[in-house]
Write an enzyme that holds these catalytic residues in place. Structure first.
Site: not given
Length: 800
Positions: A692, A735
């Site tokens: 990511s 996140k």
């Protein structure tokens, strides 16, 4: 023919001696020592004791020879065989009757050369040569060895030898060492063992031992067959009853008429109303106990076995409270937030009520970082349902016997953890917490994760067989709930049978509510503060603790900080400082010391090459700063920060994408070959990997080449393909939590993550401006205006 010297631990030491000298010789009557094994013998003859005394001059080494006639007192050198054993004298213990008890350890097989009797010192001696066992054909030797190992495994099973002995034999590898490891455990006479050692070849040695093993197995089969025939022909029930009654009467006479303990146990077992299979097993055990003395060790083993059955709450079931409103109220009163998790639990209870407690749904597994309340949530579920609670800790479990139990042949054997959990819960339908299921391991003792399949599979657990209990127990009414920190490390066989429910962590406003409503009252109670108004935590002080003293997804560290402040205040009160304490941010620093973390974790704006990324870890989300520095050089790409293979590949892709787009900024792509590129991710001691960081790496490189800074309060997460497409990522909840906590204002995601944005809490949606894009050029046009203008100008020129 290939000759091989037998492989023994002391061989090199032995060969280093001068073999031309005579060694003292000890004749043995009824014992034979083999290389690598130790044996105690009783030495009483004068000639033998003299030989032992002489061995001191030979580093305690002595020759051993088996005399053919064990009853012959006076032995001559001609009576002794020419194949013996060089042994090491471990210890000599004189006994009151004049004999010596000697511990001998076999070293190596030798040939005796000219054995004789030394009259002046009155003991036997002989020269020796190492006995070599040549292998006629290597392939034939391997076949004979394989057959021997197979026969020994069967023999060990029949004789109830431990698995460690079999494993030790199989680990030897070399043929002679394997045969010598077998020989001490084969129940044959010393003369037969001597015959095996006298074989001329390694193949002959193996065939002889294999023949002994096969004969022992055949004899055991014959005995078993005869035993079965006898049992079928006799009226065993009447005979057993008659003998047991006689023994019982004799034991009653010996114990002065005390009530028979076995009969008391029989009565207790009848009151439990066990199943037919369990009752038959216990009846067999009672029959054995009646034939044993109470003082014997076997009696204690049987008594312990029956006590375990009596301790199990067989047939005891608690009434399950399936009132959905009551369950919801209980969960809401003890846990803030966690709406999705509570909804899933209510669904489970609803189906349980609809199916009348016959639900066979998958096991629920709560996955989340430490401190988010997984264990306490399971306790609340048990309380809400009115069921008893038991906990099985699986972290670090590597032995299969921890799950299935130990077999009763082992000393100190006991049932597995699940049977123990039933005993602790005192009912057959408790809520059992499988704690830290992602931290199970496996080694040579078995695979505990695979052993748990029988417990968790609803098709198998109605008849779960524990090795210690030896009969099936019903675990189908147990409600299993597992917890884990990371879904990726849950063993695959178990993950297939569980439904994962994720607990992402708490947002700052949720931590604030938890601290005021749960943690502060709990800390005051634990520290014995009766007046709840004597210590007041306001919102600003709690926010200060959150920003400057904790950095976590859960509230475990927050709870420690709150308790620390309360403890210090209690100490001040007992030392004479009275009055009400209204905590302020300034007083927080007084009690907790210098802040451990900066309130704003983002770097200062204006630095080109620095991009804010987001990462997921097993303990929650985290911001990930990516820094790029360009140096004159030869086009080398240097990656630091302990990056994994996936992130290294993402950096290569990012560099290719940037090189392709440099012309948009009037930068010659050839300069890349003259530039060393250093990419660093701070906190170099922490491993980092995952798919990511591609977007952040690409933008960091482009920012460094164009010398264009990107605001640090803009964060990026997502992977990028070589064609520039933005690929979706996971762990968005964690996140987003890290982004809000760090002070990020804007978040860019791949377009395919739009479905995940819907599930974000309202606080995250309000605290972050979230945008989704499909291609890396969409981001470049927003963050780097020069590229956008140049692209527009190129488009107009093309239209003209």
């Amino acid at each position: 023919m290939k000759k091989s010297i037998p492989d023994t631990e002391n061989l090199l030491e032995t060969v280093a001696l001068d073999l031309s000298h005579d060694f003292p010789l000890l004749p043995l009557r009824d014992a034979l020592v083999t290389p690598g094994s130790s044996t105690r013998v009783l030495v009483g003859r004068e000639i033998s004791q003299n030989a032992l005394q002489a061995s001191r001059a030979y580093h305690d080494l002595i020759l051993l020879a088996l005399q053919p006639d064990p009853d012959k007192e006076a032995v001559s050198p001609e009576d002794l065989p020419l194949v013996g054993m060089l042994a090491h004298v471990q210890s000599v213990l004189p006994l009151p009757n004049g004999c010596w008890r000697v511990l001998l350890e076999g070293v190596v097989v030798v040939d005796l050369v000219h054995p004789e009797k030394l009259d002046e010192r009155n003991y036997f001696s002989s020269k020796i040569s190492l006995r070599l066992y040549p292998s006629v054909e290597e392939s034939l030797t391997k076949l004979v060895l394989a057959e021997g190992v197979r026969l020994f495994e069967q023999y060990a099973d029949v004789q109830n030898l431990s698995v460690d002995i079999v494993a030790d034999v199989k680990s030897k590898g070399e043929a002679f060492a394997t045969y010598m490891a077998m020989l001490p455990f084969v129940r044959i006479s010393p003369a037969q063992k001597q015959k095996a050692l006298e074989q001329e070849t390694l193949d002959g040695l193996g065939r002889t031992i294999n023949a002994y093993l096969q004969a022992a197995l055949d004899a055991e089969r014959v005995v078993e067959h005869v035993r079965d025939d006898v049992q079928q022909k006799m009226q065993q029930n009447q005979k057993d009853w008659f003998i047991s009654e006689q023994i019982r009467m004799l034991q009653n006479e010996i114990s002065d008429g005390d009530t028979d303990e076995v009969e008391k146990l029989v009565q207790k077992v009848k009151e439990k109303h066990f199943s037919k299979a369990i009752q038959e097993k216990l009846d067999e055990e009672f029959a054995r106990m009646r034939l044993m003395q109470p003082a014997s060790p076997e009696y204690a083993v049987s008594r312990n076995y029956i006590d375990w059955f009596l301790a199990i709450p067989y047939g005891v079931y608690t009434d399950t409270d399936l009132d959905l409103k009551k369950v919801k109220k209980n969960l809401d009163s003890k846990h803030f937030g966690l709406d999705k998790v509570k909804e899933r639990i209510l669904e489970y209870v609803a189906v349980l009520k609809q199916t009348k407690a016959e639900n066979k749904a998958p096991i629920i597994c709560l996955v989340g970082p430490p401190g988010v309340g997984k264990t306490t949530l399971v306790r609340s579920i048990a309380e809400s349902l009115g069921r008893n609670f038991a906990r099985v800790t699986l972290g670090g479990v590597q032995d299969e016997a921890e799950i299935r139990g130990h077999r009763r042949t082992y000393i100190g054997s006991m049932p597995g953890r699940f049977v123990q959990a039933l005993r602790h819960a005192k009912c057959m339908n408790p809520v059992i917490l499988l704690d830290e299921i992602d931290k199970m391991g496996n080694d040579y003792r078995g695979d505990p994760a695979s052993a748990m399949l029988e417990v968790l599979d609803p098709e198998l657990n109605p008849e779960f067989v524990d090795h210690f209990m030896e009969v099936g127990l019903d675990f189908s009414k147990v409600l299993f709930i597992a917890t884990a920190n990371s879904e990726a490390t849950i063993p695959a066989p178990l993950a297939d049978r569980m439904e994962v429910v994720r607990l992402p962590g708490y947002y700052p406003h949720e931590k604030l509510s938890i601290a005021k409503d749960y943690l502060v009252p709990k800390a005051l109670k634990n520290c014995g503060v009766e007046d709840k108004d004597s210590i007041v935590f306001d919102d600003d002080s709690i926010k200060t603790i959150l920003r400057e003293y904790t950095r976590e997804a859960g509230v475990r560290e927050l709870e420690r900080m709150v308790e620390t402040i309360v403890r210090k205040r209690v100490k001040e009160t007992l030392m004479g400082k009275s009055g009400k304490l209204s905590l302020t941010p300034k007083l927080v620093e007084k009690y907790l010391g210098v802040p451990r973390f900066l309130s704003n974790r983002l770097p200062q704006p204006g630095h080109f090459g620095v991009i804010t990324g987001l990462a997921w870890t097993s303990v929650g989300g985290e911001i990930l700063l990516i820094e790029t520095k360009l140096l004159s050089g030869r086009g080398n790409l240097l990656l630091t920060g302990k990056l994994g293979d996936v992130m290294k590949e993402s950096a290569q892709i990012a560099l290719s994408l940037v090189r392709e787009r440099l012309l948009r900024f009037d930068i010659d792509p050839a300069m890349v070959r003259k530039t060393d590129i250093h990419i660093h991710v701070p906190e170099g001691a922490v491993p980092k990997d995952g798919p990511s960081a591609g977007i952040a790496l690409t933008l960091s490189l482009l920012s460094a080449f164009t010398r264009t800074p990107v605001s640090p309060d803009i964060a990026f997460t997502g992977e990028v393909s070589l064609s520039g497409d933005l690929l979706p990522i996971g762990g968005l909840n964690e996140k987003a939590l890290a982004a809000v906590d760090a002070g990020v204002k804007t978040l860019y995601l791949p377009k395919q993550n739009e479905k995940d944005i819907v599930e974000l809490p309202t606080t995250a949606k309000k605290g972050l401006k979230i945008y989704t894009k499909e291609h890396i050029d969409d981001l470049i046009s927003i963050l780097f205006p020069k590229a956008k203008k140049k692209a527009v100008r190129a488009k107009k020129e093309k239209n003209v």
